[in-house]
Scaffold this motif. Structure first.
Motif, mmCIF file in Angstrom:
data_model
loop_
_atom_site.group_PDB
_atom_site.id
_atom_site.type_symbol
_atom_site.label_atom_id
_atom_site.label_comp_id
_atom_site.label_asym_id
_atom_site.label_seq_id
_atom_site.Cartn_x
_atom_site.Cartn_y
_atom_site.Cartn_z
ATOM 1 N N VAL A 66 24.871 25.604 0.462
ATOM 2 C CA VAL A 66 25.594 25.079 -0.710
ATOM 3 C C VAL A 66 24.632 24.297 -1.609
ATOM 4 N N ASP A 67 23.821 23.449 -1.017
ATOM 5 C CA ASP A 67 22.884 22.628 -1.791
ATOM 6 C C ASP A 67 21.846 23.507 -2.497
ATOM 7 N N ALA A 68 21.382 24.544 -1.807
ATOM 8 C CA ALA A 68 20.395 25.437 -2.417
ATOM 9 C C ALA A 68 20.981 26.126 -3.646
ATOM 10 N N ALA A 69 22.191 26.642 -3.519
ATOM 11 C CA ALA A 69 22.829 27.321 -4.647
ATOM 12 C C ALA A 69 23.072 26.357 -5.801
ATOM 13 N N ALA A 70 23.482 25.127 -5.489
ATOM 14 C CA ALA A 70 23.753 24.135 -6.537
ATOM 15 C C ALA A 70 22.483 23.751 -7.284
ATOM 16 N N ALA A 71 21.339 23.845 -6.613
ATOM 17 C CA ALA A 71 20.058 23.489 -7.219
ATOM 18 C C ALA A 71 19.336 24.710 -7.786
ATOM 19 N N ASP A 72 20.058 25.838 -7.889
ATOM 20 C CA ASP A 72 19.469 27.089 -8.406
ATOM 21 C C ASP A 72 18.303 27.579 -7.560
ATOM 22 N N ARG A 73 18.363 27.285 -6.271
ATOM 23 C CA ARG A 73 17.416 27.860 -5.310
ATOM 24 C C ARG A 73 18.125 28.954 -4.534
ATOM 25 N N ARG A 74 17.359 29.868 -3.976
ATOM 26 C CA ARG A 74 17.956 30.981 -3.262
ATOM 27 C C ARG A 74 18.406 30.542 -1.870
ATOM 28 N N PRO A 75 19.694 30.682 -1.567
ATOM 29 C CA PRO A 75 20.146 30.399 -0.198
ATOM 30 C C PRO A 75 19.696 31.530 0.714
ATOM 31 N N PRO A 76 19.851 31.409 2.019
ATOM 32 C CA PRO A 76 19.526 32.520 2.921
ATOM 33 C C PRO A 76 20.248 33.803 2.502
ATOM 34 N N ALA A 77 19.658 34.931 2.847
ATOM 35 C CA ALA A 77 20.205 36.231 2.441
ATOM 36 C C ALA A 77 21.641 36.427 2.907
ATOM 37 N N CYS A 78 21.985 35.862 4.052
ATOM 38 C CA CYS A 78 23.340 36.035 4.578
ATOM 39 C C CYS A 78 24.386 35.398 3.674
ATOM 40 N N TRP A 79 23.994 34.357 2.916
ATOM 41 C CA TRP A 79 24.931 33.643 2.049
ATOM 42 C C TRP A 79 24.934 34.146 0.615
ATOM 43 N N ARG A 80 23.904 34.876 0.214
ATOM 44 C CA ARG A 80 23.780 35.245 -1.201
ATOM 45 C C ARG A 80 24.963 36.048 -1.730
ATOM 46 N N PRO A 81 25.491 37.038 -0.985
ATOM 47 C CA PRO A 81 26.630 37.773 -1.546
ATOM 48 C C PRO A 81 27.810 36.871 -1.900
ATOM 49 N N LEU A 82 28.117 35.905 -1.054
ATOM 50 C CA LEU A 82 29.249 35.022 -1.329
ATOM 51 C C LEU A 82 28.998 34.188 -2.582
ATOM 52 N N PHE A 83 27.799 33.650 -2.730
ATOM 53 C CA PHE A 83 27.512 32.835 -3.902
ATOM 54 C C PHE A 83 27.415 33.692 -5.171
ATOM 55 N N GLN A 84 26.924 34.910 -5.030
ATOM 56 C CA GLN A 84 26.807 35.780 -6.198
ATOM 57 C C GLN A 84 28.161 36.284 -6.693
ATOM 58 N N LEU A 85 29.095 36.526 -5.766
ATOM 59 C CA LEU A 85 30.377 37.131 -6.120
ATOM 60 C C LEU A 85 31.540 36.144 -6.058
ATOM 61 N N ARG A 86 31.255 34.876 -5.963
ATOM 62 C CA ARG A 86 32.283 33.860 -5.728
ATOM 63 C C ARG A 86 33.378 33.835 -6.796
ATOM 64 N N ARG A 87 33.085 34.317 -7.994
ATOM 65 C CA ARG A 87 34.078 34.297 -9.076
ATOM 66 C C ARG A 87 34.494 35.701 -9.510
ATOM 67 N N HIS A 88 34.137 36.695 -8.730
ATOM 68 C CA HIS A 88 34.461 38.074 -9.117
ATOM 69 C C HIS A 88 35.969 38.296 -9.016
ATOM 70 N N PRO A 89 36.597 38.760 -10.082
ATOM 71 C CA PRO A 89 38.061 38.922 -10.058
ATOM 72 C C PRO A 89 38.552 40.042 -9.149
ATOM 73 N N GLY A 90 37.651 40.950 -8.758
ATOM 74 C CA GLY A 90 38.064 42.061 -7.902
ATOM 75 C C GLY A 90 37.938 41.784 -6.416
ATOM 76 N N VAL A 91 37.465 40.586 -6.051
ATOM 77 C CA VAL A 91 37.318 40.228 -4.635
ATOM 78 C C VAL A 91 38.486 39.335 -4.242
ATOM 79 N N ARG A 92 39.139 39.669 -3.158
ATOM 80 C CA ARG A 92 40.345 38.957 -2.746
ATOM 81 C C ARG A 92 39.990 37.763 -1.846
#
Length: 228
Positions: free
Chosen positions: A75-101
Motif C-alpha cells: 500500500v505504501d509503495a503504491a501511494a508513493a508511486d513506487r512499484r509494489p511487488p508483482a503479486c499486488w500490481r494487478p489489484l493496484f492497477q485495476l482498483r477502479r476498473h468499472p468492469g471488475v466486480r
C-alpha cells in the motif's frame, strides 16, 4: 487466559492502520474492498489472541504482524508511486476498473497475500523468533482456518444473487479457477523451500521473484474485466 499486552499490542497497531485505510478509501476502490476483508481477519486474530486461543501467542502475534506488514508495505509503495511487488500490481492497477466486480477484488487481494506474502512472512517470523517453519505450523493452520471461514463469508456477501449469476456468467468460471486451500498448501511448501534456501541467497532471491511473478499472473486473471 488473557494474553499480555506485548502480544496483542503489535496486532492492535496493524488493525489501527487498516481501519485508517478503510476510512480513507472509497467504497468502490478495489484495494478498499480487500482491505475490509483483511481487516475483519486481523480483528478476529486479535480477539482470539487476547482470549488466549493460540497455543503459542508469541508466534501467532509475530506471524500475524509480519504477514500484515507486507500488505501495508505494498500500500505504501503504491501511494508513493513506487512499484509494489508483482503479486499486488494487478489489484493496484485495476482498483477502479468499472468492469471488475467486488468479489474479484477481494479474491485477487487474498491471492496476492496468501500466495506470496504469507510464505515470506513465515520466513520473516522464523528469523525473528529463531525457530523453523515446522514450529509455526499450528499458527499457520489456525490463521488459514480463519481465512477459509472468511472466504466463505465474502463469497456469500459479494457474490451476485442467483437471479444475476447464471451458469454461463464468466464470474462463475473465474471463481472455479482459484482455490484458497490449494493456495495455502502451495504457500506452506514455498515457505519451507525458502527456509531451506536461506543460506543460498541468489537461489532464494530467484525463487522469490518467480513466486511473485506467478502469483501476480494469477491475480491478473482473477481481475479480468467482465461485461455486465
Amino acid at each position: 487466559m488473557a494474553q499480555p499486552a506485548y502480544f496483542t499490542a503489535p496486532v492492535d497497531a496493524v488493525v489501527a492502520r487498516m481501519r485508517a485505510l478503510d476510512a480513507d478509501l472509497p467504497a468502490g476502490d478495489g484495494v478498499g474492498v480487500f482491505n475490509r476483508v483483511y481487516l475483519a481477519v486481523t480483528e478476529e486474530v486479535g480477539r482470539r489472541l487476547a482470549a488466549g486461543r493460540f497455543p503459542d501467542p508469541r508466534a501467532a502475534s509475530a506471524l500475524d504482524v509480519r504477514f500484515a506488514e507486507r500488505y501495508l508495505a505494498a500500500v505504501d509503495a503504491a501511494a508513493a508511486d513506487r512499484r509494489p511487488p508483482a503479486c499486488w500490481r494487478p489489484l493496484f492497477q485495476l482498483r477502479r476498473h468499472p468492469g471488475v466486480r467486488p468479489l474479484q477484488f477481494a479474491l485477487a487481494g487474498i491471492n496476492a497475500h496468501i500466495g506470496h506474502d504469507l510464505a515470506l512472512a513465515v520466513v520473516d517470523t522464523c528469523r525473528t523468533l529463531g525457530c523453523r517453519p515446522a514450529d509455526l505450523e499450528d499458527e499457520f493452520d489456525r490463521v488459514g482456518e480463519l481465512l477459509g471461514s472468511l472466504e466463505e463469508r465474502i463469497r456469500e456477501e459479494l457474490m451476485p444473487g442467483p437471479d444475476l449469476l447464471q451458469i454461463a456468467d464468466p464470474l462463475t468460471h473465474l471463481l472455479g479457477s482459484w482455490s484458497l486451500e490449494r493456495a495455502r498448501e502451495a504457500t506452506w511448501t514455498a515457505a519451507r523451500a525458502l527456509w531451506a534456501l536461506r543460506h543460498c541467497a541468489d537461489v532464494a532471491e530467484e525463487f522469490t521473484e518467480r513466486l511473485d511473478a506467478a502469483v501476480g499472473f494469477a491475480g491478473r486473471m482473477l481481475l479480468t474485466p467482465l461485461a455486465d
